[in-house]
Design a protein around this motif. Structure first.
Motif, PDB file in Angstrom:
ATOM      1  N   THR A  37       0.832  -1.198   0.000  1.00  0.00           N
ATOM      2  CA  THR A  37       0.000   0.000   0.000  1.00  0.00           C
ATOM      3  C   THR A  37       0.873   1.257   0.000  1.00  0.00           C
ATOM      4  OG1 THR A  37      -1.959   1.020   0.987  1.00  0.00           O
ATOM      5  CG2 THR A  37      -0.262   0.253   2.507  1.00  0.00           C
ATOM      6  N   CYS A  38       0.197   2.375   0.013  1.00  0.00           N
ATOM      7  CA  CYS A  38       0.855   3.679  -0.044  1.00  0.00           C
ATOM      8  C   CYS A  38       1.523   3.999   1.301  1.00  0.00           C
ATOM      9  CB  CYS A  38      -0.198   4.737  -0.373  1.00  0.00           C
ATOM     10  SG  CYS A  38       0.461   6.397  -0.628  1.00  0.00           S
ATOM     11  N   SER A  39       2.522   4.834   1.241  1.00  0.00           N
ATOM     12  CA  SER A  39       3.188   5.276   2.469  1.00  0.00           C
ATOM     13  C   SER A  39       2.339   6.268   3.263  1.00  0.00           C
ATOM     14  CB  SER A  39       4.520   5.944   2.132  1.00  0.00           C
ATOM     15  OG  SER A  39       5.351   5.061   1.427  1.00  0.00           O
ATOM     16  N   ASP A  40       1.236   6.680   2.703  1.00  0.00           N
ATOM     17  CA  ASP A  40       0.371   7.682   3.318  1.00  0.00           C
ATOM     18  C   ASP A  40       0.030   7.315   4.768  1.00  0.00           C
ATOM     19  OD1 ASP A  40      -2.054   9.208   4.055  1.00  0.00           O
ATOM     20  OD2 ASP A  40      -1.997   9.851   1.961  1.00  0.00           O
ATOM     21  N   ALA A  41       0.186   8.286   5.657  1.00  0.00           N
ATOM     22  CA  ALA A  41      -0.031   8.050   7.088  1.00  0.00           C
ATOM     23  C   ALA A  41      -1.491   7.753   7.436  1.00  0.00           C
ATOM     24  CB  ALA A  41       0.458   9.260   7.888  1.00  0.00           C
ATOM     25  N   ALA A  62       5.483   5.282  -2.100  1.00  0.00           N
ATOM     26  CA  ALA A  62       4.674   6.448  -2.457  1.00  0.00           C
ATOM     27  C   ALA A  62       3.707   6.042  -3.567  1.00  0.00           C
ATOM     28  CB  ALA A  62       5.583   7.585  -2.925  1.00  0.00           C
ATOM     29  N   GLY A  63       2.413   6.140  -3.261  1.00  0.00           N
ATOM     30  CA  GLY A  63       1.400   5.808  -4.264  1.00  0.00           C
ATOM     31  C   GLY A  63       1.237   4.320  -4.497  1.00  0.00           C
ATOM     32  N   ASN A  64       1.669   3.487  -3.554  1.00  0.00           N
ATOM     33  CA  ASN A  64       1.646   2.022  -3.716  1.00  0.00           C
ATOM     34  C   ASN A  64       2.096   1.597  -5.123  1.00  0.00           C
ATOM     35  OD1 ASN A  64      -1.492   3.007  -3.272  1.00  0.00           O
ATOM     36  ND2 ASN A  64      -1.328   1.761  -5.128  1.00  0.00           N
ATOM     37  N   GLY A  97      -5.033   0.614  -2.762  1.00  0.00           N
ATOM     38  CA  GLY A  97      -4.996   2.040  -3.054  1.00  0.00           C
ATOM     39  C   GLY A  97      -5.944   2.786  -2.137  1.00  0.00           C
ATOM     40  N   HIS A  98      -5.975   4.095  -2.270  1.00  0.00           N
ATOM     41  CA  HIS A  98      -6.847   4.849  -1.358  1.00  0.00           C
ATOM     42  C   HIS A  98      -7.240   6.196  -1.936  1.00  0.00           C
ATOM     43  CE1 HIS A  98      -3.847   7.843   0.227  1.00  0.00           C
ATOM     44  NE2 HIS A  98      -3.014   6.969  -0.306  1.00  0.00           N
ATOM     45  N   THR A  99      -8.273   6.762  -1.369  1.00  0.00           N
ATOM     46  CA  THR A  99      -8.707   8.103  -1.747  1.00  0.00           C
ATOM     47  C   THR A  99      -7.736   9.135  -1.166  1.00  0.00           C
ATOM     48  OG1 THR A  99     -10.141   8.167   0.190  1.00  0.00           O
ATOM     49  CG2 THR A  99     -11.170   7.517  -1.895  1.00  0.00           C
ATOM     50  N   ARG A 100      -7.808  10.341  -1.686  1.00  0.00           N
ATOM     51  CA  ARG A 100      -6.959  11.449  -1.222  1.00  0.00           C
ATOM     52  C   ARG A 100      -5.472  11.109  -1.305  1.00  0.00           C
ATOM     53  NH1 ARG A 100      -9.952  13.532   4.310  1.00  0.00           N
ATOM     54  NH2 ARG A 100     -11.979  13.970   3.402  1.00  0.00           N
ATOM     55  N   CYS A 101      -5.087  10.365  -2.326  1.00  0.00           N
ATOM     56  CA  CYS A 101      -3.698   9.937  -2.455  1.00  0.00           C
ATOM     57  C   CYS A 101      -2.884  11.054  -3.123  1.00  0.00           C
ATOM     58  CB  CYS A 101      -3.608   8.653  -3.270  1.00  0.00           C
ATOM     59  SG  CYS A 101      -1.912   8.040  -3.405  1.00  0.00           S
ATOM     60  N   GLY A 102      -1.914  11.569  -2.386  1.00  0.00           N
ATOM     61  CA  GLY A 102      -1.095  12.652  -2.921  1.00  0.00           C
ATOM     62  C   GLY A 102      -0.318  12.234  -4.154  1.00  0.00           C
ATOM     63  N   ALA A 103       0.104  10.965  -4.207  1.00  0.00           N
ATOM     64  CA  ALA A 103       0.854  10.482  -5.362  1.00  0.00           C
ATOM     65  C   ALA A 103      -0.027  10.471  -6.609  1.00  0.00           C
ATOM     66  CB  ALA A 103       1.404   9.087  -5.082  1.00  0.00           C
TER      67      ALA A 103
HETATM   68 ZN   LIG Z   1      -1.325   7.540  -1.296  1.00  0.00          ZN
END
Ligand SMILES: [Zn+2]
Length: 194
Positions: A37-41, A62-64, A97-103
Motif C-alpha cells: 500500500t501507499c506510504s500515506d499516514a 509512495a502511491g503504492n 490504493g486509497h482516496t486522497r492519495c497525494g501520489a
Molecule cells: Zn497515497
C-alpha cells in the motif's frame, strides 16, 4: 514527535503488561498475506485488517507503486516481493490504493510535484495509464491501483504461482473518509465493497 518518542520509550511496559502484543509466535515467520500500500499516514494496514504482529508482510511505497519487472534491475520493491513469495511463501497479496492519495494527485496534476522531481519521475516511469486518465480523482486512483496489479502479475515468480493456483492477488481500495474497503473484480473491472 515527542509523543511518538514517549510511546516508544514505554511500549515495552505495555507488552510486558499484556496490553499490547509485540510478536505472534504462531505467525512470526509465516504471515497470512503480503500487504502492498501507499506510504500515506492515513492508511494503516493493521487497523484496516485487524492484523496482529506477524500476520502481515508489508510493502509501502509512495502511491503504492510497483515498478515494472525487469531482469537484472535491482529495486527494493522487487526484492521485497521476491522475499514474500519465494521465501515466506505468502498465498495472498493485497495491493491497496486509497482516496486522497497525494501520489495519484501528483500523477494527474504533475505541477503539484514541482518540488519533488524524484517522486514525479518515479510515478511517471513506473506507471503508464492504460487509457486516458480519468477526470475524477477517485477514478484515477482506482485506475492507478489496477495498473499496479497488472505490473505485479508480470513478476515471473508471481506469474508462475498465479498460474499454479498457489497465489491470489487482491485489489483493494480504501476510502479514508468513510473506512469502506472495496474489492476489484478483474473480470468485470468493477469495485464492490468487501
Ligand atoms: Zn497515497
Amino acid at each position: 514527535m515527542q509523543s511518538l518518542i514517549d510511546h516508544a520509550r514505554t511500549f515495552h511496559q505495555k507488552v510486558s503488561g499484556g496490553r499490547e502484543q509485540a510478536a505472534s509466535p504462531r505467525h512470526g515467520v509465516s504471515p497470512q498475506a503480503m500487504f502492498v500500500t501507499c506510504s500515506d499516514a492515513q492508511v494503516i494496514p493493521s487497523l484496516i485488517t485487524g492484523a496482529r504482529p506477524g500476520e502481515l508482510f508489508e510493502l509501502r511505497t509512495a502511491g503504492n507503486v510497483i515498478p515494472p519487472y525487469r531482469l537484472g534491475r535491482l529495486t527494493a520493491e522487487a526484492a521485497t516481493i521476491e522475499y514474500a513469495v519465494n521465501i515466506l511463501g505468502v498465498r495472498d497479496v493485497i495491493v491497496c490504493g486509497h482516496t486522497r492519495c497525494g501520489a495519484v494527485q501528483g500523477r494527474v496534476r504533475s505541477w503539484t510535484l514541482r518540488s519533488a522531481p524524484t517522486t514525479r519521475w518515479w510515478l511517471l516511469q513506473t506507471h503508464r495509464w492504460r487509457e486516458a486518465p480519468a477526470v475524477a480523482e477517485e477514478d484515477a486512483a482506482r485506475a492507478h491501483l489496477v495498473a499496479q496489479l497488472d505490473k505485479l502479475r508480470r513478476y515471473p515468480r508471481v506469474a508462475r504461482r498465479l498460474a499454479a493456483g498457489r497465489l491470489r492477488l487482491h485489489g483493494w481500495f480504501y476510502e479514508v473518509e468513510t473506512g469502506v474497503v472495496s474489492n476489484y473484480h478483474p473480470d468485470t473491472g468493477a469495485f464492490t465493497p468487501l
